[in-house]
Design a protein around this motif. Structure first.
Motif, PDB file in Angstrom:
ATOM      1  N   UNK A  50       0.830  -1.203   0.000  1.00 39.62           N
ATOM      2  CA  UNK A  50       0.000   0.000   0.000  1.00 39.62           C
ATOM      3  C   UNK A  50       0.864   1.252   0.000  1.00 39.62           C
ATOM      4  N   UNK A  51       1.937   1.268   0.786  1.00 41.11           N
ATOM      5  CA  UNK A  51       2.836   2.439   0.794  1.00 41.11           C
ATOM      6  C   UNK A  51       3.450   2.661  -0.582  1.00 41.11           C
ATOM      7  N   UNK A  52       3.839   1.586  -1.239  1.00 34.03           N
ATOM      8  CA  UNK A  52       4.454   1.717  -2.564  1.00 34.03           C
ATOM      9  C   UNK A  52       3.460   2.301  -3.570  1.00 34.03           C
ATOM     10  N   UNK A  53       2.187   1.845  -3.524  1.00 34.32           N
ATOM     11  CA  UNK A  53       1.183   2.372  -4.460  1.00 34.32           C
ATOM     12  C   UNK A  53       0.918   3.846  -4.177  1.00 34.32           C
TER      13      UNK A  53
ATOM     14  N   UNK B   9      -5.690   7.729 -12.726  1.00 31.89           N
ATOM     15  CA  UNK B   9      -6.854   6.852 -12.590  1.00 31.89           C
ATOM     16  C   UNK B   9      -6.436   5.395 -12.389  1.00 31.89           C
ATOM     17  N   UNK B  10      -5.411   4.969 -13.142  1.00 33.75           N
ATOM     18  CA  UNK B  10      -4.950   3.587 -13.025  1.00 33.75           C
ATOM     19  C   UNK B  10      -4.381   3.319 -11.630  1.00 33.75           C
ATOM     20  N   UNK B  11      -3.563   4.259 -11.141  1.00 37.81           N
ATOM     21  CA  UNK B  11      -2.941   4.053  -9.834  1.00 37.81           C
ATOM     22  C   UNK B  11      -3.970   4.143  -8.712  1.00 37.81           C
ATOM     23  N   UNK B  12      -4.998   5.003  -8.890  1.00 32.18           N
ATOM     24  CA  UNK B  12      -6.047   5.084  -7.869  1.00 32.18           C
ATOM     25  C   UNK B  12      -6.794   3.763  -7.743  1.00 32.18           C
ATOM     26  N   UNK B  13      -7.006   3.075  -8.885  1.00 31.89           N
ATOM     27  CA  UNK B  13      -7.625   1.748  -8.828  1.00 31.89           C
ATOM     28  C   UNK B  13      -6.724   0.760  -8.081  1.00 31.89           C
ATOM     29  N   UNK B  14      -5.416   0.835  -8.363  1.00 34.09           N
ATOM     30  CA  UNK B  14      -4.477  -0.027  -7.647  1.00 34.09           C
ATOM     31  C   UNK B  14      -4.486   0.280  -6.149  1.00 34.09           C
ATOM     32  N   UNK B  15      -4.635   1.571  -5.813  1.00 37.90           N
ATOM     33  CA  UNK B  15      -4.653   1.976  -4.411  1.00 37.90           C
ATOM     34  C   UNK B  15      -5.867   1.380  -3.692  1.00 37.90           C
ATOM     35  N   UNK B  16      -7.026   1.383  -4.361  1.00 36.56           N
ATOM     36  CA  UNK B  16      -8.224   0.806  -3.755  1.00 36.56           C
ATOM     37  C   UNK B  16      -8.035  -0.686  -3.494  1.00 36.56           C
TER      38      UNK B  16
ATOM     39  N   UNK C  79       3.655  10.328  -7.492  1.00 38.24           N
ATOM     40  CA  UNK C  79       4.448  10.602  -8.699  1.00 38.24           C
ATOM     41  C   UNK C  79       3.538  10.883  -9.895  1.00 38.24           C
ATOM     42  N   UNK C  80       2.461  10.099 -10.041  1.00 43.06           N
ATOM     43  CA  UNK C  80       1.542  10.296 -11.163  1.00 43.06           C
ATOM     44  C   UNK C  80       0.900  11.681 -11.097  1.00 43.06           C
ATOM     45  N   UNK C  81       0.583  12.151  -9.888  1.00 41.86           N
ATOM     46  CA  UNK C  81      -0.017  13.483  -9.750  1.00 41.86           C
ATOM     47  C   UNK C  81       0.986  14.575 -10.097  1.00 41.86           C
ATOM     48  N   UNK C  82       2.262  14.347  -9.768  1.00 37.16           N
ATOM     49  CA  UNK C  82       3.283  15.342 -10.167  1.00 37.16           C
ATOM     50  C   UNK C  82       3.402  15.428 -11.681  1.00 37.16           C
ATOM     51  N   UNK C  83       3.288  14.269 -12.351  1.00 39.77           N
ATOM     52  CA  UNK C  83       3.392  14.244 -13.813  1.00 39.77           C
ATOM     53  C   UNK C  83       2.116  14.724 -14.488  1.00 39.77           C
ATOM     54  N   UNK C  84       1.018  14.816 -13.706  1.00 40.94           N
ATOM     55  CA  UNK C  84      -0.270  15.303 -14.203  1.00 40.94           C
ATOM     56  C   UNK C  84      -0.784  14.486 -15.384  1.00 40.94           C
TER      57      UNK C  84
END
Length: 328
Positions: free
Chosen positions: A282-285, A302-309, A291-296
């Motif tokens: 979970x910490x890694x995701x 969206x993909x990483x948010x699904x992985x986070x869930x 990082x994805x938010x910094x890259x905008x």
């Protein structure tokens, strides 16, 4: 011109970034390859000027660079995100990164050649490439050329020194290995002085190591298709399982506990390990999401948010399973 003199002359014209973009393990190996007849247009950091000088040295025509020319860059580590894995330190060809295992790393600005080799191995993507300040702030062509000359001198010296250090370490490792092989085997313990039995705490520590190794091998096996390496991993997994069974028997004997009690303790330990692994995932995701938010990048976010869930759900399930086992 003798072959060695030609290699020296070619090497003197290369930028000494040691970036391997030419397809060789450094500027000197590329110089040797050019002397053997390899193409002279494979050095993006050198750009068109280096290409022209190489053409003059070798008597070959000037052709277009295989890749676009690249201005000097500097690697910068976002230190707050660094996890101290040392992977960038191991790949830097000029030893321009300071740090230690599980400690923050930092780049030595004056020594970095901008080779980019440290970027790909970083597991948390916390290394950025920026225009090198000494190049970017130069006010004249003479100052830029002076910077390039300093970088080439330092890059060559540190590349040679690093290779010498690595060779010495390999020699020392081979010497230690040879000494171990030559060392006589310890005598077998006699019946009159049996070796002491391991304590329960030592057995539990050994079991935890075996269980962690088993988990790593299972994850590696699951990532592979059917192949000889997968079968080899299966054999290693079976060995670890047998060793865990042997340790469990030794624990029963050492503690005088019933098999059911020991099995319950084992299940709780395994569930704690599962929860710890889920929390680490979970910490890694979360780091990936930052990082994805910094890259905008909307798609990446969206993909990483699904992985986070999914990762959060795994943590919740592991926590519930551990609480259920503890309450029994």
């Amino acid at each position: 011109m003798a072959a060695e003199q030609l290699i020296d002359a070619i090497d003197a014209e290369l930028p000494q970034t040691q970036c391997t973009k030419c397809g060789f393990e450094g500027c000197r190996p590329y110089a040797e390859a050019i002397a053997r007849g390899e193409a002279i247009n494979r050095c993006p950091p050198g750009g068109d000027e280096t290409l022209k000088r190489l053409a003059g040295l070798t008597g070959r025509p000037v052709i277009a660079l295989a890749e676009p020319p690249q201005a000097p860059t500097l690697a910068v580590i976002r230190e707050a995100e660094c996890i101290g894995c040392t992977k960038c330190i191991q790949t830097c060809p000029v030893d321009a990164i300071l740090g230690a295992a599980k400690q923050m790393h930092t780049v030595i600005e004056d020594e970095c050649t901008g080779c980019e080799l440290c970027v790909a191995p970083c597991p948390v993507d916390c290394i950025d490439l920026v225009p090198h300040p000494q190049w970017h702030q130069a006010d004249s062509e003479a100052q830029r050329q002076a910077y390039l000359e300093r970088r080439a001198i330092k890059g060559r010296e540190r590349f040679i020194a690093r290779n010498h250090r690595l060779a010495q370490e390999q020699d020392a490792k081979r010497a230690r290995r040879a000494a171990r092989v030559a060392r006589p085997e310890p005598p077998e313990p006699t019946a009159s002085k049996p070796s002491p039995a391991a304590s329960p705490s030592a057995l539990r520590a050994s079991r935890a190591r075996q269980a962690a190794a088993l988990k790593r091998l299972e994850r590696k096996r699951d990532a592979l298709d059917e192949c000889p390496e997968r079968q080899a991993l299966a054999d290693q997994i079976e060995q670890h399982r047998r060793e865990i069974e042997r340790i469990d028997l030794a624990l029963n004997a050492a503690q005088g506990s019933s098999p059911s009690e020991d099995t319950s303790a084992t299940r709780r330990h395994q569930k704690r390990l599962a929860l710890k692994a889920a929390e680490q995932s979970l910490r890694h995701v979360r780091q990936q999401l930052a990082h994805a938010k910094r890259q905008q990048g909307a798609d990446d976010i969206a993909r990483v948010e699904q992985q986070l869930q999914k990762a959060q759900q795994v943590v919740d399930d592991a926590q519930t399973a551990l609480e259920s086992e503890t309450s029994q």
